[in-house]
Design an enzyme around this catalytic site. Sequence first.
Site, PDB file in Angstrom:
ATOM      1  CG  PHE A   1      35.981  46.062   7.500  1.00 36.60           C
ATOM      2  CD1 PHE A   1      36.190  47.390   7.826  1.00 36.60           C
ATOM      3  CD2 PHE A   1      34.757  45.682   6.969  1.00 36.60           C
ATOM      4  CE1 PHE A   1      35.197  48.334   7.630  1.00 36.60           C
ATOM      5  CE2 PHE A   1      33.754  46.615   6.774  1.00 36.60           C
ATOM      6  CZ  PHE A   1      33.972  47.951   7.098  1.00 36.60           C
ATOM      7  CG  HIS A  11      56.862  55.696  12.228  1.00 38.16           C
ATOM      8  ND1 HIS A  11      57.279  55.161  11.037  1.00 38.16           N
ATOM      9  CD2 HIS A  11      55.585  55.292  12.352  1.00 38.16           C
ATOM     10  CE1 HIS A  11      56.309  54.471  10.486  1.00 38.16           C
ATOM     11  NE2 HIS A  11      55.269  54.534  11.262  1.00 38.16           N
ATOM     12  N   GLY A  26      40.792  49.004  10.269  1.00 39.48           N
ATOM     13  CA  GLY A  26      41.454  47.917  10.977  1.00 39.48           C
ATOM     14  C   GLY A  26      42.589  47.412  10.102  1.00 39.48           C
ATOM     15  CE1 TYR A  73      54.683  52.373   7.515  1.00 38.99           C
ATOM     16  CE2 TYR A  73      53.948  53.906   5.834  1.00 38.99           C
ATOM     17  CZ  TYR A  73      53.887  53.429   7.128  1.00 38.99           C
ATOM     18  OH  TYR A  73      53.031  54.010   8.022  1.00 38.99           O
TER      19      TYR A  73
END
Length: 259
Positions: free
Chosen positions: A176, A88, A172, A30
């Site tokens: 959504f 991961h 999601g 990230y």
Amino acid sequence: MEMDDPTKVQRAIHRGLDLGLTHVDTAEMYGSGAVERLVGEALVGRRGEVFLASKVLPHNASREGTRRACEQSLKRLRTDHLDLYMLHWPGAIPLAETIEAFEQLVQAGKIRYWGVSNFDVGDLEQALAIAGKGRIACNQVLYHLQERAIEHALIPFCEAHEVPIVAYSPFGSGDFPDSDSRAGRELNAIAKARGVTARQVALAFLLREPHIFAIPKASRPEHVEDNARAAALTLSPEEQLRLETAFPLGMRPASLPML
């Protein structure tokens, strides 16, 4: 946790801790380490309150590479240990080599537990054959109302083999349910009747089984507060059936969905 406005994210983390939401999830991927640095800054003085999780990228997951990646994550996170360290997703490096590295990190006190992410049944069978029952702390996978593929085989397998599931992107990924859709209207109707938000209902649906946990992204304090209130919400069997009907399971896909 992915990258967002640093000040808001830090406030969100602090608010979550104040409300008892102590599982903080990140990864070296990230922001190429930037998110780990941000989390590390936010946890200064509060590390003891947190169950801190991070992940190693598959191409870094050799025996020595896993150790180096872990050390770098620890440095960015300003801590001497991780509570949970995960692979991961499955990669080309032999899984036995990664698991051996994880076990060495446990022995060294660098991590408390290790787990996996984005592992389907076949991947988990291999991991269990190597590590044995009781060593895999969790399998972190994609799971939300509109993506229920793990219910076909993965959830039953994990339950049978005592591997907890951690649902990522439980709302999601920017997708959504639209309140104008039939499914969205059903979701909102349940939320309105219960006096809660649609997101709280969506989260409660995923958490209906005791071995399933969720890590909703919360980059703002108000998101954290909404998530915290969902923890006390239990849906009735009738409400669960309404959601299962509105958001049908569908056919089992050829491969495990992931982001």
